[in-house]
Scaffold this motif. Structure first.
Motif, short mmCIF file in Angstrom:
data_model
loop_
_atom_site.label_atom_id
_atom_site.label_comp_id
_atom_site.label_asym_id
_atom_site.label_seq_id
_atom_site.Cartn_x
_atom_site.Cartn_y
_atom_site.Cartn_z
N PRO A 61 1.58 9.87 -16.51
CA PRO A 61 3.00 9.51 -16.56
C PRO A 61 3.14 8.00 -16.59
CG PRO A 61 2.38 10.14 -14.33
CD PRO A 61 1.17 10.34 -15.19
N ARG A 62 4.32 7.48 -16.94
CA ARG A 62 4.53 6.03 -16.87
C ARG A 62 4.30 5.61 -15.42
NH1 ARG A 62 11.13 5.78 -17.41
NH2 ARG A 62 11.53 7.34 -15.81
N GLY A 63 3.79 4.39 -15.26
CA GLY A 63 3.46 3.98 -13.89
C GLY A 63 3.71 2.51 -13.69
N TRP A 64 3.84 2.09 -12.44
CA TRP A 64 4.12 0.68 -12.15
C TRP A 64 2.95 -0.19 -12.58
CZ3 TRP A 64 0.66 -1.65 -8.86
CH2 TRP A 64 -0.11 -0.81 -8.06
N ALA A 65 1.72 0.36 -12.57
CA ALA A 65 0.57 -0.43 -12.97
C ALA A 65 0.16 -0.13 -14.40
CB ALA A 65 -0.60 -0.14 -12.04
N SER A 66 0.34 1.13 -14.83
CA SER A 66 -0.22 1.53 -16.13
C SER A 66 0.78 1.40 -17.25
CB SER A 66 -0.73 2.97 -16.04
OG SER A 66 0.30 3.82 -15.57
N GLY A 67 2.04 1.17 -16.95
CA GLY A 67 3.01 0.99 -18.01
C GLY A 67 3.50 2.32 -18.54
N LYS A 68 3.65 2.39 -19.87
CA LYS A 68 4.21 3.58 -20.50
C LYS A 68 3.33 4.80 -20.28
CE LYS A 68 6.78 1.63 -24.37
NZ LYS A 68 6.73 1.43 -25.82
N ALA A 69 3.97 5.98 -20.40
CA ALA A 69 3.22 7.23 -20.31
C ALA A 69 2.19 7.26 -21.44
CB ALA A 69 4.16 8.42 -20.42
N VAL A 70 1.03 7.84 -21.15
CA VAL A 70 -0.01 7.96 -22.16
C VAL A 70 -0.07 9.42 -22.61
CG1 VAL A 70 -2.47 7.70 -22.63
CG2 VAL A 70 -1.31 6.11 -21.07
N LYS A 71 -0.02 9.63 -23.93
CA LYS A 71 -0.08 10.99 -24.47
C LYS A 71 -1.54 11.45 -24.59
CE LYS A 71 4.37 11.21 -25.25
NZ LYS A 71 5.18 12.11 -24.45
N MET A 83 0.81 -1.22 0.00
CA MET A 83 0.00 0.00 0.00
C MET A 83 0.84 1.27 0.00
SD MET A 83 -2.77 -1.25 -0.56
CE MET A 83 -3.68 0.28 -0.64
N THR A 84 2.16 1.14 0.01
CA THR A 84 2.99 2.34 -0.14
C THR A 84 3.23 2.66 -1.61
OG1 THR A 84 5.07 1.11 -0.11
CG2 THR A 84 4.18 1.80 2.03
N LEU A 85 2.78 1.75 -2.51
CA LEU A 85 2.90 2.07 -3.94
C LEU A 85 2.02 3.26 -4.27
CD1 LEU A 85 2.83 -1.44 -5.64
CD2 LEU A 85 4.67 0.26 -5.84
N PRO A 86 2.46 4.12 -5.23
CA PRO A 86 1.66 5.31 -5.54
C PRO A 86 0.36 4.95 -6.27
CG PRO A 86 3.53 5.15 -7.03
CD PRO A 86 3.70 4.06 -6.01
N ALA A 87 -0.69 5.63 -5.91
CA ALA A 87 -1.98 5.47 -6.58
C ALA A 87 -2.03 6.44 -7.75
CB ALA A 87 -3.10 5.77 -5.59
N PRO A 88 -2.91 6.17 -8.72
CA PRO A 88 -3.05 7.15 -9.81
C PRO A 88 -3.46 8.50 -9.22
CG PRO A 88 -4.37 5.17 -10.23
CD PRO A 88 -3.87 5.07 -8.83
N SER A 89 -2.91 9.60 -9.77
CA SER A 89 -3.22 10.91 -9.18
C SER A 89 -4.12 11.70 -10.11
CB SER A 89 -1.93 11.68 -8.92
OG SER A 89 -1.28 11.90 -10.16
N PHE A 90 -4.93 12.55 -9.51
CA PHE A 90 -5.77 13.45 -10.30
C PHE A 90 -4.96 14.71 -10.57
CE2 PHE A 90 -8.65 11.07 -7.53
CZ PHE A 90 -9.40 10.42 -8.50
N PRO A 91 -4.99 15.24 -11.79
CA PRO A 91 -4.28 16.50 -12.02
C PRO A 91 -4.94 17.61 -11.19
CG PRO A 91 -5.65 15.92 -13.92
CD PRO A 91 -5.70 14.76 -12.98
N ARG A 92 -4.07 18.47 -10.64
CA ARG A 92 -4.60 19.53 -9.78
C ARG A 92 -4.60 20.83 -10.58
NH1 ARG A 92 -3.14 22.17 -4.87
NH2 ARG A 92 -1.09 22.36 -5.75
N GLY A 93 -5.74 21.38 -10.84
CA GLY A 93 -5.82 22.63 -11.59
C GLY A 93 -5.74 23.81 -10.66
N SER A 94 -5.72 25.01 -11.24
CA SER A 94 -5.63 26.20 -10.40
C SER A 94 -6.26 27.40 -11.08
CB SER A 94 -4.17 26.50 -10.09
OG SER A 94 -3.45 26.73 -11.29
N VAL A 95 -6.67 28.34 -10.23
CA VAL A 95 -7.22 29.62 -10.68
C VAL A 95 -6.11 30.66 -10.51
CG1 VAL A 95 -8.91 31.42 -10.14
CG2 VAL A 95 -9.60 29.02 -10.15
N HIS A 96 -5.90 31.48 -11.54
CA HIS A 96 -4.83 32.50 -11.50
C HIS A 96 -5.10 33.51 -10.38
CE1 HIS A 96 -2.08 35.64 -12.83
NE2 HIS A 96 -1.55 34.76 -13.66
#
Lengths: 369, 793
Positions: free
Chosen positions: B594-604, A100-113
């Protein structure tokens, strides 16, 4: 079969099967035991069938004994089954362990200027004071940008504005230019709506000036109040109230100095007190002063140029730099970075989508808030 | 405008120190930009006696001095030839910073002899050009005292920003008058020097351009010696940042700085015939004192003689007739020029000068006679000579102007009650005449005053604007009323929706290089005077700015860029006015994930990411995105096969999106797929306000049913057409059509593709029976068949 033998026989069965059940190692073997006992020709099943052939007295005597035995063995089977199932599940789960220390997929964080954020903050504060947000084009004519604001062609004040011009003229034979301030929105508002007027007008403005602290495009906000009986005291209160609300500090101190703008009379420049903390200017107190606002009572000629009667209507106007307010509040020190679109800068100084300024939470977004 | 405190005190009787003066100046609207005391950098330098000067044992050109700067004898090595026993000079001890070069003096051995500081030249102290030897002071200069104090250099200089309306304060005297009115001291009366003419003016003076030059006063002074001006005048000019040149030039400059009154002195020997103020002839040229040649036109007023132009009137003199060391006879000119004409001429020639900045703001027309006498007397005093009689050509505009004033206006406009008598006193001290019934006469030097509001300003600035009580604006009852327009609400919502989708908001320049604008259809507004070629054309699209920002990010090593901007595109309306359209532009470049341990190569990123963003944003804007038409013609800057427009009806384009054309991306030095979109906020129909009540809705009781269909269709059939056809085939039952598979390959004939959809059916009152489902299914297949689709077995 003697009574004694019958009883012993039952006890033997119990003593044989209970350890078998308890010591059973897998569900399959346990199911085998279940069939031996409770299957169609299982021993307990057969025993239960004997009840029907008994005389009532015998049944009354033996029935409960048989039922007891049945219950004991059934319970033992069920308990063992649950135990084996739990053990099997635990074994399976043990093989399914994830890091469970492996990174999870992240959501891109947007911002307002920051400029947009501060404009929203200003809109919120001024809405509470009854000001609407007015807008106008950035490509203006010289009548609205200068002449109607009491800046005739030869006026030295035109030279104070390094103006960008376009070739040609509009249908009214007016020169076209990039507005040098948000003040033409005053003219647009006064020529299109009846007083009383309370507006702010934020937006892009342009001057042909470029150095470390000036960019050819920047943001201003204009304020305008036109009503009956409005005087400099109202202006002073409005600016104090606004700056206190914007910086969320009670110790905001203003210093008003007489000045000159062609479109206001009297004209007032406003300094705000600050101190230096950790190398940054922090608004509050009166240790040092910096200029933050230009303002004044709207000039009679401007009111007249907009077709209003200056003997009936009077009011005040003010203007200040939005980028500058953002810098003072949130601590950026390089104006040029505002217009560079650097991901890293936007991520650091930008605001989260949900940081919507509201009065109940305080319009500002604090660090760690 | 800079001046020293001692200069101010020439006109103002006051005990106030520099800080009190500065505070008062700020209070009355003369903004202090800086205070500097030249004595500050000289604080360490003291007057010293050379007790003994001995030759340096190791060096012929050096001497070893024993000096006393008040703390007893100290040894100093000195290279100045004029250093000698018994002289008085200026000593800088170790630790002092030499003003001319910023070096710190140190105790050091020079060729084996200790030196504990330096005997200084005036050059080293940045006080003069003379560096032939060390400064020599009179024998009675007091040993040990600060040199700067003894030399009178402890005279702080104030720098004041004068607003364009206050020409009267572009001279020290005017500032003194304002300070006196504010109670800082008493204005000293001006001396009235009358220089009697002893002969008739030998040269004809006239004005042929009474519009540009209504009045021209002059006189000749003969037999002058144009040497160096006196120390006091040189010191004051220096404090004002002016370099002393020669006595005659310095005197005219001094009067300009002292009274805000420019004038000009011509070398009489260089003039021929009458000296006339007239319009320039077309193409006439003059070499001005800044050594630049100017070509003039008939809109400009000049001072000329028979041979040509000698002065661009009120702006800058010519080199030919300027005063020099050899000048013995001068013609003085003090004229009144039309301020508007000076402004126009200066703008046309792009020529600024101290004279122009005063004339275009309007000098005091009442000062001409006095000014000429003042200059004459200074010349006679400093340069000698004899003066002619004064010639006065034309008439200065001296008609008195007056304003009818009501003292109650001060409270009504200024928000502060000031007693009528007090108002009278303030205005009088500023030179206003107060007549019966408050008819206020404006002094000749206050061209900026033209209405009662100006008088209120005069009163409140002297009373002190800080003394105006804050007065709350009247407030409506209840909580604040919402003010945002529908467009403003839309803009704010879209901005935060974009940020919520993970996009960073940028603010890019509104102007573009011509080439970039051209790649996006060209701009309709091109600046006449751009600050650079890169900021020339008002943008027709938000994408170029975003592309440039993306490119900068990529150059900095970013692997992924998600940017948006919410701003205007600039077009021209039929009437020549501006048509500015609020637009949201967005740009995706680099890695989507980005490339990932589960997802493989980076996706454009690809074009569908742009579609997803646009759909989400339009949804946030309240648009029913299902009903939009996907059509072509996104623009030449997009990939022709990977872009589209979203339209509400065939004409109204709400958005365009897709992969950028590689040729366009190349203009911005971007490689790989660059994905972009623009949403045109002005095209989104405003929603009619219909209150807060939602349409009634109860979730259906019966469960929805799904059925899958696979069709073979022509390869070029847009899948959206099939989905739309199916969806509209039975609107009572079909609530959703979801395309879940597209396949080309084995089992699918050439030129065709297989599309699979999941259709969701929602029963209403009762569950479907088999015949009903069969009927719906037949309807769906029939609708698909119309598009040439064939149900797969």
């Amino acid at each position: 079969m003697s009574e004694l033998n019958w009883q012993e026989n039952l006890a033997d069965y119990r003593n044989t099967y209970l350890p078998k059940i308890t010591n059973c190692q897998d569900l399959e073997a346990l199911d085998g035991l279940r069939i031996e006992l409770f299957g169609k020709s299982g021993w307990i099943t057969l025993l239960l069938k004997t009840l029907g052939q008994m005389l009532p007295e015998e049944r009354t005597a033996k029935g409960p004994v048989i039922q007891d035995l049945r219950q004991i063995l059934l319970t033992a089977l069920n308990e063992k089954k649950t135990a084996l199932e739990t053990a099997a599940l635990n074994d399976r789960l043990a093989t399914e362990r994830l890091d469970m220390t492996l990174p999870a997929p992240s959501f891109p964080r947007g911002s307002v200027h920051p400029v947009s954020q501060v404009m929203d903050e200003l809109a919120e504060i001024f809405a509470d004071m009854g000001f609407a947000v007015a807008e106008g084009p950035e490509i203006e004519d010289d009548w609205r940008n200068f002449t109607a604001l009491n800046i005739p062609e030869t006026h030295p004040a035109r030279a104070m504005h390094d103006t960008f011009y376009f070739p040609g003229k509009n249908a009214d034979s007016r020169d076209m230019l990039l507005r040098t301030h948000t003040s033409p929105v005053q003219i647009r508002t006064m020529t299109s709506q009846e007083p009383p007027i309370r507006i702010i007008a934020p937006g892009r403005v342009y001057r042909s000036d470029s150095d470390a602290t000036h960019t050819p495009m920047f943001h201003q906000i204009e304020g305008l109040v036109i009503d009956k009986g409005i005087h400099l005291g109202h202006l002073k209160w409005t600016l104090e109230t606004f700056l206190k609300a914007f910086f969320e500090r009670d110790d905001v101190v203003l210093r008003l100095r007489p000045s000159y703008f062609p479109f206001t009379e009297p004209s007032v420049e406003v300094d705000v007190g600050y101190s230096i903390t950790n190398g940054k200017r922090v608004i509050g107190g009166s240790e040092s002063w910096m200029e933050v606002l230009g303002s004044g009572m709207v000039h009679r000629k401007v009111i007249e140029a907009c077709g209003l009667d200056p003997d009936v209507w009077q009011g005040f106007a003010f203007g200040t730099g939005v980028d500058r307010l953002a810098m003072l509040k949130y601590g950026m020190d390089d104006l040029r970075a505002f217009f560079d679109g650097d991901n890293r800068w936007l991520g650091h100084y930008g605001f989260a989508a949900l940081d919507v300024p509201t009065l109940s939470t305080g319009v500002g977004t604090g660090v760690g808030a | 405008m800079k001046f020293s405190l001692s200069w101010l005190k020439e006109h103002l009787e006051t005990e106030a120190d520099i800080h009190a003066v500065a505070d008062c100046l700020n209070r009355i609207g003369l903004e202090v930009e800086g205070i500097e005391n030249p004595a500050d950098v000289l604080a360490a330098f003291r007057i010293a006696k050379v007790l003994k000067a001995n030759p340096h044992p190791q060096a012929d050109k050096l001497q070893v001095l024993i000096v006393d700067a008040g703390d007893g004898p100290v040894q100093v090595v000195c290279g100045a030839p004029n250093a000698r026993t018994g002289m008085t000079g200026i000593f800088g001890p170790a630790g002092a910073i030499v003003p001319s070069n910023g070096m710190e003096l140190k105790v050091t051995a020079i060729r084996g002899e200790m030196s504990n500081g330096m005997m200084c030249s005036l050059f080293e102290l940045a006080l003069g050009e003379d560096h032939d030897g060390i400064a020599e002071l009179p024998d009675d200069a007091p040993k040990g005292e600060s040199y700067a104090l003894w030399a009178g250099l402890n005279d702080p200089v104030i720098d004041v920003a004068i607003t364009p309306n206050r020409q009267d304060c572009m001279g020290v005297y005017g500032i003194a008058r304002d300070l006196a009115a504010a109670g800082l001291g008493t204005l000293k009366p001006l001396k009235t020097p009358i220089v009697a003419g002893t002969f008739a003016c030998p040269i004809d003076i006239r004005t042929d351009d009474t519009d540009g030059c209504p009045a021209f006063y002059g006189r000749v002074i003969k037999g002058v010696n144009n040497g160096v001006s006196p120390d006091w005048m040189r010191a004051r000019l220096k404090s004002a940042g002016q370099k002393p040149i020669s006595a005659l030039v310095d005197i005219t400059n001094y009067v300009m700085l002292d009274h805000g009154r420019p004038s000009h002195a011509y070398d009489l020997a260089k003039l021929t015939g009458a000296v006339v103020a007239r319009r320039a002839k077309d193409g006439e040229q003059v070499m001005a004192l800044n050594d630049k040649l100017y070509s003039l036109n008939p809109d400009m007023t000049v001072i000329a003689d028979d041979n040509g132009v000698h002065d661009i009137a009120g702006i800058m003199g010519g080199t030919h007739s300027g005063c020099s060391d050899t000048t013995t006879d001068v013609l003085l000119e003090i004229a009144y020029f039309n301020p508007e004409r000076i402004a126009k001429t200066g703008q046309a020639l792009m020529l600024t000068s101290d004279a122009r900045s005063r004339f275009e703001r309007g000098v005091d027309p009442g000062f001409m006679g006095y000014g000429l006498e003042l200059i004459s007397s200074l010349i006679l005093e400093i340069c000698g000579g004899v003066a002619s009689e004064v010639v006065k050509a034309g008439e200065a505009p001296l008609t008195p102007r007056s304003i009818s004033y009501d003292s109650a206006y001060c409270a009504a406009l200024g928000g502060v009650e000031v007693d009528a008598e007090k108002q009278k006193a303030i205005l009088s001290s500023l030179g206003f005449g107060i007549g019966m019934d408050w008819a206020v006469t404006i002094p000749t030097w206050r061209r900026d005053i033209d209405g009662p509001a100006d008088l209120v300003e005069e009163v409140v600035r002297i009373v002190g604007i800080d003394n105006i009580p804050s007065t709350p604006l009247p407030r409506g009852e209840g909580v604040a009323i919402p003010t945002a327009t529908p467009m403003q609400k839309l803009e704010r919502k879209m901005r935060r929706a974009a940020a919520a989708l993970g996009l960073n908001e940028a603010i890019n320049w509104s102007f573009l290089p011509e080439k970039e604008a051209a790649a996006f259809g060209g701009g309709e507004w091109t600046l006449t005077n751009p600050i650079s070629e890169d900021m020339k054309v008002m943008r027709p699209s938000l994408l170029p700015g975003l592309l440039s920002a993306a490119q900068r990010n990529m150059d900095r090593g970013a692997s992924s860029v998600r940017l948006f901007e919410l701003g205007r595109r600039y077009f021209k309306a039929a009437d020549g006015s501006s048509d500015e359209r609020l637009t949201l532009g967005l740009l995706l470049a680099g890695d989507k994930t980005p490339r990932g341990w589960a997802s493989g190569k980076a996706v454009k990123f690809d074009a569908y990411d742009a579609k997803a963003e646009v759909m989400a944003l339009l949804g946030a804007a309240g648009v029913a995105t299902d009903a939009l038409m996907v059509m072509q013609e996104a623009g030449d800057h997009y990939h022709p096969g990977q872009s589209a427009t979203l339209r509400m009806g065939p004409k109204n384009i709400l958005a365009s999106f897709g992969a950028l054309h590689p040729a366009t991306a190349k203009i911005f030095d971007l490689d790989g797929a660059v994905i972009a979109a623009e949403i045109y906020l002005d095209a989104i129909p405003a929603k009619k306000a219909s209150g807060f009540m939602r349409p009634a809705y109860t979730p259906p009781v019966l469960q929805a049913v799904t059925r899958d269909f696979a069709f073979l269709v022509a390869a070029d059939l847009p899948s959206g057409d099939l989905v739309r056809a199916i969806k509209s085939s039975d609107k009572d039952n079909i609530v959703a059509v979801h395309l879940f598979d597209q396949f080309v390959g084995q089992g699918v004939p050439d030129g065709q593709k297989s599309l699979a959809v999941e259709v969701t059916l929602q029963p209403d009152e009762k569950s479907y029976d088999e015949p009903e489902l069969k009927a719906i299914s037949d309807t769906i297949i029939a609708a698909a068949t119309k598009l040439g689709a064939v149900l797969r077995g």
